[in-house]
Design a protein around this motif. Sequence first.
Motif, PDB file in Angstrom:
ATOM      1  N   ASP A  58       0.815  -1.216   0.000  1.00 17.80           N
ATOM      2  CA  ASP A  58       0.000   0.000   0.000  1.00 17.80           C
ATOM      3  C   ASP A  58       0.847   1.264   0.000  1.00 17.80           C
ATOM      4  OD1 ASP A  58      -2.307  -1.498  -0.009  1.00 17.80           O
ATOM      5  OD2 ASP A  58      -2.556  -1.426   2.170  1.00 17.80           O
ATOM      6  N   GLU A  59       1.988   1.245   0.655  1.00 20.05           N
ATOM      7  CA  GLU A  59       2.857   2.418   0.708  1.00 20.05           C
ATOM      8  C   GLU A  59       3.498   2.733  -0.636  1.00 20.05           C
ATOM      9  OE1 GLU A  59       5.570   1.445   3.798  1.00 20.05           O
ATOM     10  OE2 GLU A  59       4.144   1.930   5.384  1.00 20.05           O
ATOM     11  N   ASN A  60       3.465   1.791  -1.568  1.00 23.92           N
ATOM     12  CA  ASN A  60       4.058   2.012  -2.884  1.00 23.92           C
ATOM     13  C   ASN A  60       3.042   2.416  -3.945  1.00 23.92           C
ATOM     14  OD1 ASN A  60       6.961   1.370  -2.593  1.00 23.92           O
ATOM     15  ND2 ASN A  60       6.105  -0.516  -1.773  1.00 23.92           N
ATOM     16  N   ILE A  61       1.769   2.443  -3.604  1.00 20.77           N
ATOM     17  CA  ILE A  61       0.755   2.883  -4.556  1.00 20.77           C
ATOM     18  C   ILE A  61       0.801   4.401  -4.646  1.00 20.77           C
ATOM     19  CG2 ILE A  61      -1.712   3.001  -5.048  1.00 20.77           C
ATOM     20  CD1 ILE A  61      -1.997   0.289  -3.640  1.00 20.77           C
ATOM     21  N   ARG A  62       0.803   4.918  -5.863  1.00 19.94           N
ATOM     22  CA  ARG A  62       0.855   6.365  -6.084  1.00 19.94           C
ATOM     23  C   ARG A  62      -0.311   7.039  -5.380  1.00 19.94           C
ATOM     24  NH1 ARG A  62      -0.835  10.137  -9.900  1.00 19.94           N
ATOM     25  NH2 ARG A  62      -2.114   8.560 -10.897  1.00 19.94           N
ATOM     26  N   LEU A  63      -0.013   8.063  -4.603  1.00 23.79           N
ATOM     27  CA  LEU A  63      -1.011   8.701  -3.739  1.00 23.79           C
ATOM     28  C   LEU A  63      -2.195   9.278  -4.499  1.00 23.79           C
ATOM     29  CD1 LEU A  63       1.289  10.525  -1.164  1.00 23.79           C
ATOM     30  CD2 LEU A  63       0.004   8.405  -0.857  1.00 23.79           C
ATOM     31  N   LEU A  64      -1.996   9.831  -5.674  1.00 21.61           N
ATOM     32  CA  LEU A  64      -3.083  10.483  -6.404  1.00 21.61           C
ATOM     33  C   LEU A  64      -3.828   9.538  -7.350  1.00 21.61           C
ATOM     34  CD1 LEU A  64      -1.327  13.883  -7.198  1.00 21.61           C
ATOM     35  CD2 LEU A  64      -2.922  13.345  -5.349  1.00 21.61           C
ATOM     36  N   SER A  65      -3.529   8.259  -7.297  1.00 18.09           N
ATOM     37  CA  SER A  65      -4.211   7.328  -8.196  1.00 18.09           C
ATOM     38  C   SER A  65      -5.616   7.009  -7.663  1.00 18.09           C
ATOM     39  CB  SER A  65      -3.416   6.034  -8.359  1.00 18.09           C
ATOM     40  OG  SER A  65      -3.352   5.326  -7.149  1.00 18.09           O
ATOM     41  N   ASP A  66      -6.521   6.797  -8.569  1.00 15.83           N
ATOM     42  CA  ASP A  66      -7.890   6.420  -8.231  1.00 15.83           C
ATOM     43  C   ASP A  66      -7.897   4.977  -7.724  1.00 15.83           C
ATOM     44  OD1 ASP A  66     -10.616   5.125  -9.134  1.00 15.83           O
ATOM     45  OD2 ASP A  66     -10.961   7.294  -9.003  1.00 15.83           O
ATOM     46  N   VAL A  67      -8.749   4.687  -6.755  1.00  8.77           N
ATOM     47  CA  VAL A  67      -8.782   3.333  -6.177  1.00  8.77           C
ATOM     48  C   VAL A  67      -9.207   2.281  -7.197  1.00  8.77           C
ATOM     49  CG1 VAL A  67      -9.209   4.173  -3.852  1.00  8.77           C
ATOM     50  CG2 VAL A  67     -11.140   3.544  -5.278  1.00  8.77           C
ATOM     51  N   ASN A  68      -9.849   2.707  -8.292  1.00  8.61           N
ATOM     52  CA  ASN A  68     -10.281   1.763  -9.324  1.00  8.61           C
ATOM     53  C   ASN A  68      -9.228   1.542 -10.403  1.00  8.61           C
ATOM     54  OD1 ASN A  68     -12.858   1.309  -8.166  1.00  8.61           O
ATOM     55  ND2 ASN A  68     -13.499   3.300  -8.934  1.00  8.61           N
TER      56      ASN A  68
END
Length: 96
Positions: A58-68
């Motif tokens: 989760d810490e590596n997911i781009r912060l501004l990306s949509d959850v979908n």
Amino acid sequence: MQLVKLRLKNFCQYIDSEINFSPYMNLLVGQNGAGKTNLFRAVLFLLTGNAGGECNKDENIRLLSDVNEPAFVSGTFVHKGHTYNIQRSLRNSSTF
């Protein structure tokens, strides 16, 4: 085994990037915070499933990306004339 291509989708600061590697020498150059270390972390995650250090997926997911939107790392390797593709997701596949 040779890493030929690396694709990062919503990984750290990478929105959707594809990096092609030379069969010889490759050089990563950039300012602090440009993402050089995150490329190495992406390869580590791709090969081992470990996001590096105390980090989790989760810490590596781009912060501004949509959850979908998908978030993954994929790579193409060549070994003894055979091509292998590996992909690891950062999000549960049921969310997209």
